[in-house]
Design an enzyme around this catalytic site. Sequence first.
Site, PDB file in Angstrom:
ATOM      1  N   ASN A   1       0.852  -1.175   0.000  1.00  0.00           N
ATOM      2  CA  ASN A   1       0.000   0.000   0.000  1.00  0.00           C
ATOM      3  C   ASN A   1       0.896   1.235   0.000  1.00  0.00           C
ATOM      4  OD1 ASN A   1      -1.572   2.250   1.150  1.00  0.00           O
ATOM      5  ND2 ASN A   1      -3.191   0.728   1.329  1.00  0.00           N
TER       6      ASN A   1
ATOM      7  N   HIS B   1      -3.437   0.790  -3.467  1.00  0.00           N
ATOM      8  CA  HIS B   1      -3.570  -0.260  -2.455  1.00  0.00           C
ATOM      9  C   HIS B   1      -2.522  -1.321  -2.788  1.00  0.00           C
ATOM     10  CE1 HIS B   1      -7.960   0.425  -0.939  1.00  0.00           C
ATOM     11  NE2 HIS B   1      -7.241   1.533  -0.897  1.00  0.00           N
TER      12      HIS B   1
ATOM     13  N   GLU C   1      -2.610  -4.542  -3.498  1.00  0.00           N
ATOM     14  CA  GLU C   1      -2.872  -5.420  -4.632  1.00  0.00           C
ATOM     15  C   GLU C   1      -2.753  -4.663  -5.949  1.00  0.00           C
ATOM     16  OE1 GLU C   1      -5.176  -6.708  -1.012  1.00  0.00           O
ATOM     17  OE2 GLU C   1      -4.925  -4.826  -2.094  1.00  0.00           O
TER      18      GLU C   1
ATOM     19  N   SER D   1      -7.613  -8.875   3.602  1.00  0.00           N
ATOM     20  CA  SER D   1      -8.712  -9.124   2.666  1.00  0.00           C
ATOM     21  C   SER D   1      -8.827  -7.970   1.664  1.00  0.00           C
ATOM     22  CB  SER D   1     -10.018  -9.273   3.452  1.00  0.00           C
ATOM     23  OG  SER D   1     -11.090  -9.561   2.603  1.00  0.00           O
TER      24      SER D   1
ATOM     25  N   CYS E   1     -10.056  -5.127  -0.758  1.00  0.00           N
ATOM     26  CA  CYS E   1     -11.229  -4.252  -0.807  1.00  0.00           C
ATOM     27  C   CYS E   1     -11.986  -4.472  -2.125  1.00  0.00           C
ATOM     28  CB  CYS E   1     -10.781  -2.801  -0.673  1.00  0.00           C
ATOM     29  SG  CYS E   1     -10.031  -2.149  -2.192  1.00  0.00           S
TER      30      CYS E   1
ATOM     31  N   CYS F   1      -9.700  -3.721  -5.266  1.00  0.00           N
ATOM     32  CA  CYS F   1      -8.663  -4.718  -5.524  1.00  0.00           C
ATOM     33  C   CYS F   1      -9.268  -6.067  -5.910  1.00  0.00           C
ATOM     34  CB  CYS F   1      -7.760  -4.847  -4.302  1.00  0.00           C
ATOM     35  SG  CYS F   1      -6.909  -3.293  -3.921  1.00  0.00           S
TER      36      CYS F   1
ATOM     37  N   ASP G   1      -8.047   5.234   4.462  1.00  0.00           N
ATOM     38  CA  ASP G   1      -7.705   4.182   3.509  1.00  0.00           C
ATOM     39  C   ASP G   1      -8.918   3.354   3.113  1.00  0.00           C
ATOM     40  OD1 ASP G   1      -5.388   2.978   2.055  1.00  0.00           O
ATOM     41  OD2 ASP G   1      -6.106   1.180   3.083  1.00  0.00           O
TER      42      ASP G   1
END
Length: 147
Positions: free
Chosen positions: A39, A50, A52, A77, A79, A82, A142
């Site tokens: 991130n 982010h 990912e 996990s 979002c 992503c 975020d």
Amino acid sequence: MDVFLQAAIEEAQKGLASGGIPIGSVLVCDDTIIGRGHNQRVQHGSVIHHAEMNCLENAGRLTADVYARCTLYSTLSPCPMCSGAALLYKIPKIIVGENITFQGPETYVRSQGIDLTILQDPTCIQLMKNFIANHPSLWNEDIGVED
């Protein structure tokens, strides 16, 4: 510990060390890491970096047949943004370090045929719990939540 999750944790730690949010990700194809990221919303003043998304960006342009053989690892996990990227590129498997501190659209992702595994890794959990306790405003920013 899974070596690929460990690589994602190392990415998360890089993010934290550079003043950002400790979430890391790696993209694995045929047992080889082909992309890494963490991130970097704070570091880049970005709305999309982010972990990912940063990982996929760092992997570069790939063909559909490559994505079809990939596993996306993330310490947290993913979002909706992503998760959507994983769905768009038809990445068949996502392995998540933890979803206690944040849960993305996991039910939807699974309903779209992605094999999603949640590990509840203690290192990932503690990393995020510590960060959220120490930086609640930054964390809320975020994930798009008002303070």
